[in-house]
Design a protein around this motif. Structure first.
Motif, PDB file in Angstrom:
ATOM      1  N   ALA A  76       0.833  -1.205   0.000  1.00  0.00           N
ATOM      2  CA  ALA A  76       0.000   0.000   0.000  1.00  0.00           C
ATOM      3  C   ALA A  76       0.868   1.255   0.000  1.00  0.00           C
ATOM      4  O   ALA A  76       0.538   2.250  -0.651  1.00  0.00           O
ATOM      5  N   GLN A  77       1.978   1.214   0.725  1.00  0.00           N
ATOM      6  CA  GLN A  77       2.893   2.353   0.708  1.00  0.00           C
ATOM      7  C   GLN A  77       3.465   2.561  -0.695  1.00  0.00           C
ATOM      8  O   GLN A  77       3.539   3.693  -1.193  1.00  0.00           O
ATOM      9  N   LYS A  78       3.851   1.470  -1.316  1.00  0.00           N
ATOM     10  CA  LYS A  78       4.410   1.573  -2.662  1.00  0.00           C
ATOM     11  C   LYS A  78       3.380   2.127  -3.642  1.00  0.00           C
ATOM     12  O   LYS A  78       3.720   2.940  -4.520  1.00  0.00           O
ATOM     13  N   LYS A  79       2.128   1.751  -3.483  1.00  0.00           N
ATOM     14  CA  LYS A  79       1.079   2.277  -4.363  1.00  0.00           C
ATOM     15  C   LYS A  79       0.924   3.773  -4.186  1.00  0.00           C
ATOM     16  O   LYS A  79       0.760   4.513  -5.170  1.00  0.00           O
ATOM     17  N   GLU A  80       0.986   4.250  -2.956  1.00  0.00           N
ATOM     18  CA  GLU A  80       0.867   5.684  -2.689  1.00  0.00           C
ATOM     19  C   GLU A  80       2.026   6.471  -3.309  1.00  0.00           C
ATOM     20  O   GLU A  80       1.820   7.533  -3.900  1.00  0.00           O
ATOM     21  N   ILE A  81       3.221   5.934  -3.163  1.00  0.00           N
ATOM     22  CA  ILE A  81       4.404   6.669  -3.640  1.00  0.00           C
ATOM     23  C   ILE A  81       4.564   6.538  -5.145  1.00  0.00           C
ATOM     24  O   ILE A  81       4.719   7.538  -5.859  1.00  0.00           O
ATOM     25  N   CYS A  82       4.518   5.312  -5.637  1.00  0.00           N
ATOM     26  CA  CYS A  82       4.687   5.105  -7.083  1.00  0.00           C
ATOM     27  C   CYS A  82       3.526   5.716  -7.861  1.00  0.00           C
ATOM     28  O   CYS A  82       3.721   6.235  -8.976  1.00  0.00           O
ATOM     29  N   GLY A  83       2.328   5.649  -7.296  1.00  0.00           N
ATOM     30  CA  GLY A  83       1.176   6.236  -7.965  1.00  0.00           C
ATOM     31  C   GLY A  83       1.352   7.728  -8.178  1.00  0.00           C
ATOM     32  O   GLY A  83       1.027   8.262  -9.254  1.00  0.00           O
ATOM     33  N   GLN A  84       1.878   8.403  -7.167  1.00  0.00           N
ATOM     34  CA  GLN A  84       2.117   9.838  -7.327  1.00  0.00           C
ATOM     35  C   GLN A  84       3.291  10.112  -8.253  1.00  0.00           C
ATOM     36  O   GLN A  84       3.285  11.119  -8.978  1.00  0.00           O
ATOM     37  N   GLN A  85       4.272   9.224  -8.266  1.00  0.00           N
ATOM     38  CA  GLN A  85       5.356   9.364  -9.247  1.00  0.00           C
ATOM     39  C   GLN A  85       4.789   9.373 -10.660  1.00  0.00           C
ATOM     40  O   GLN A  85       5.166  10.208 -11.489  1.00  0.00           O
ATOM     41  N   ASP A  86       3.880   8.463 -10.922  1.00  0.00           N
ATOM     42  CA  ASP A  86       3.279   8.376 -12.257  1.00  0.00           C
ATOM     43  C   ASP A  86       2.454   9.611 -12.582  1.00  0.00           C
ATOM     44  O   ASP A  86       2.523  10.143 -13.705  1.00  0.00           O
ATOM     45  N   ARG A  87       1.660  10.070 -11.602  1.00  0.00           N
ATOM     46  CA  ARG A  87       0.833  11.251 -11.845  1.00  0.00           C
ATOM     47  C   ARG A  87       1.691  12.477 -12.137  1.00  0.00           C
ATOM     48  O   ARG A  87       1.399  13.267 -13.040  1.00  0.00           O
ATOM     49  N   LEU A  88       2.752  12.660 -11.357  1.00  0.00           N
ATOM     50  CA  LEU A  88       3.614  13.827 -11.546  1.00  0.00           C
ATOM     51  C   LEU A  88       4.384  13.752 -12.865  1.00  0.00           C
ATOM     52  O   LEU A  88       4.591  14.771 -13.537  1.00  0.00           O
ATOM     53  N   GLU A  89       4.776  12.545 -13.241  1.00  0.00           N
ATOM     54  CA  GLU A  89       5.444  12.391 -14.539  1.00  0.00           C
ATOM     55  C   GLU A  89       4.495  12.748 -15.677  1.00  0.00           C
ATOM     56  O   GLU A  89       4.883  13.450 -16.628  1.00  0.00           O
ATOM     57  N   GLN A  90       3.256  12.282 -15.585  1.00  0.00           N
ATOM     58  CA  GLN A  90       2.280  12.574 -16.628  1.00  0.00           C
ATOM     59  C   GLN A  90       2.021  14.076 -16.754  1.00  0.00           C
ATOM     60  O   GLN A  90       1.896  14.611 -17.851  1.00  0.00           O
ATOM     61  N   ARG A  91       1.976  14.750 -15.609  1.00  0.00           N
ATOM     62  CA  ARG A  91       1.600  16.169 -15.616  1.00  0.00           C
ATOM     63  C   ARG A  91       2.787  17.121 -15.808  1.00  0.00           C
ATOM     64  O   ARG A  91       2.668  18.158 -16.464  1.00  0.00           O
ATOM     65  N   PHE A  92       3.946  16.755 -15.242  1.00  0.00           N
ATOM     66  CA  PHE A  92       5.081  17.673 -15.250  1.00  0.00           C
ATOM     67  C   PHE A  92       6.253  17.200 -16.102  1.00  0.00           C
ATOM     68  O   PHE A  92       7.246  17.911 -16.236  1.00  0.00           O
ATOM     69  N   GLY A  93       6.154  15.989 -16.657  1.00  0.00           N
ATOM     70  CA  GLY A  93       7.160  15.543 -17.605  1.00  0.00           C
ATOM     71  C   GLY A  93       8.312  14.732 -17.061  1.00  0.00           C
ATOM     72  O   GLY A  93       9.149  14.262 -17.830  1.00  0.00           O
ATOM     73  N   ALA A  94       8.378  14.551 -15.749  1.00  0.00           N
ATOM     74  CA  ALA A  94       9.470  13.767 -15.165  1.00  0.00           C
ATOM     75  C   ALA A  94       9.057  13.251 -13.802  1.00  0.00           C
ATOM     76  O   ALA A  94       8.247  13.872 -13.097  1.00  0.00           O
ATOM     77  N   LYS A  95       9.618  12.119 -13.419  1.00  0.00           N
ATOM     78  CA  LYS A  95       9.379  11.586 -12.079  1.00  0.00           C
ATOM     79  C   LYS A  95      10.337  12.255 -11.094  1.00  0.00           C
ATOM     80  O   LYS A  95      11.540  12.311 -11.350  1.00  0.00           O
ATOM     81  N   PRO A  96       9.828  12.750  -9.982  1.00  0.00           N
ATOM     82  CA  PRO A  96      10.731  13.341  -8.984  1.00  0.00           C
ATOM     83  C   PRO A  96      11.661  12.281  -8.395  1.00  0.00           C
ATOM     84  O   PRO A  96      11.383  11.081  -8.449  1.00  0.00           O
ATOM     85  N   THR A  97      12.746  12.735  -7.826  1.00  0.00           N
ATOM     86  CA  THR A  97      13.655  11.841  -7.108  1.00  0.00           C
ATOM     87  C   THR A  97      13.633  12.110  -5.612  1.00  0.00           C
ATOM     88  O   THR A  97      14.367  11.469  -4.867  1.00  0.00           O
ATOM     89  N   ARG A  98      12.770  13.045  -5.189  1.00  0.00           N
ATOM     90  CA  ARG A  98      12.694  13.380  -3.764  1.00  0.00           C
ATOM     91  C   ARG A  98      11.256  13.257  -3.279  1.00  0.00           C
ATOM     92  O   ARG A  98      10.306  13.545  -4.006  1.00  0.00           O
ATOM     93  N   PHE A  99      11.122  12.898  -2.024  1.00  0.00           N
ATOM     94  CA  PHE A  99       9.833  12.514  -1.461  1.00  0.00           C
ATOM     95  C   PHE A  99       9.757  12.952  -0.005  1.00  0.00           C
ATOM     96  O   PHE A  99      10.764  12.936   0.709  1.00  0.00           O
TER      97      PHE A  99
END
Length: 300
Positions: A188-211
């Motif tokens: 569930a933790q991985k879904k929360e973090i990876c899910g937001q990685q995907d959303r941010l990549e889709q919207r901003f063009g890159a996956k962040p490296t900081r959390f």
């Protein structure tokens, strides 16, 4: 076994410290999460007036630094002197490497004791005040944003404008729905973090490296999940901005290298104060203590 107990104790202690600083609220309710009552702050300050409008300026910084605030911009936003900005260091501070399969955990940047620099971070994304965009652009504030999808996604364009205003601000991960990660299993933790990685990549063009984990709460599963999601660093804080003043994890003043936590919040969560008024007070407190503002990513 002893190592495992020490690790659990350490992560619990770190989470408790972060939660004590009202990182993102303490309740399960959405409204409470994004607008907790301030605790531990002392003193009061007059509320600066928010100007009706302000034009973006880039005529040169007050001291070399990450932004290029106009010489007169500070007056528009209730400051009595120009902000001072720290330049990118010639050599980045040494941060202990992460353990295999984990991410680095950073709660203060290890700068020299005489380097009076602090770093601005804003969390969540509930408030989207267009006047704040003008303020941040005028002052060229280098803001590290940690965005939660459930709060920010109604207008990601607001934060894109903030990112692209010339201050070199950045977009980072703060989960999809802002849960207390320590209460969730690894998947569930991985879904929360990876899910937001995907959303941010889709919207901003890159996956962040900081959390940043909500409430500052994390455990070993969080460190493993973040690593598997492409994160390299988990960022905490030692100082949080309340409505009028700072709340400190230790002592009663800023320390060199402090990461300052603030939130994208409005009058409903700030007891009538605006995001601009809160930010002006924060900048005043930084100036009063003789600190410069650095760009966090320049030091990492």
């Amino acid at each position: 076994m002893k190592h495992s107990r020490r690790l659990v104790a350490g992560t619990l202690a770190a989470g408790a410290l972060a939660l004590s600083l009202t990182g993102c609220g303490g309740g399960a309710d959405h409204t409470e999460r994004f607008g907790p009552k301030a605790t531990g702050a002392t003193g009061a300050a007059p509320s600066p007036s928010s100007p009706a409008s302000a034009s973006s300026s880039a005529s040169g910084p007050s001291g070399a630094g990450p932004g290029a605030a106009g010489d007169e911009a500070y007056k528009k936003w209730g400051l009595t002197a120009p902000l001072q900005y720290a330049p990118e260091p010639a050599v980045k501070p040494q941060i202990p490497p992460a353990k295999p399969g984990r991410v680095q955990v950073i709660d203060r940047i290890p700068v020299p004791a005489d380097d009076k620099v602090v770093f601005l971070t804003f969390d969540d994304g509930a408030e989207k005040d267009p006047e704040f965009l003008k303020m941040a652009a005028d002052l060229k504030l280098p803001i590290s944003m940690f965005l939660t999808d459930s709060a920010a996604s109604a207008d990601y364009g607001h934060f894109e404008t903030l990112r692209d205003n010339g201050s070199r601000s950045t977009v980072n991960n703060h989960t999809l729905t802002h849960p207390n990660l320590r209460t969730l299993p690894f998947a569930a933790q991985k879904k929360e973090i990876c899910g937001q990685q995907d959303r941010l990549e889709q919207r901003f063009g890159a996956k962040p490296t900081r959390f940043r984990p909500p409430f500052g709460n994390y455990n070993d599963d969080t460190l493993r999940a973040a690593n598997e999601c492409g994160i390299t660093q988990l960022l905490l804080w030692r100082v949080s901005m309340q409505i009028n003043n700072f709340q400190y994890a230790e002592g009663s003043a800023l320390k060199p290298g402090d990461i300052v936590l603030a939130h994208f919040r409005g009058p409903a969560e700030l007891k009538g104060s605006t995001e601009i008024e809160m930010t002006t007070r924060m900048l005043q407190r930084i100036q009063e203590q003789g600190y410069r503002i650095g760009r966090l990513e320049d030091y990492l």
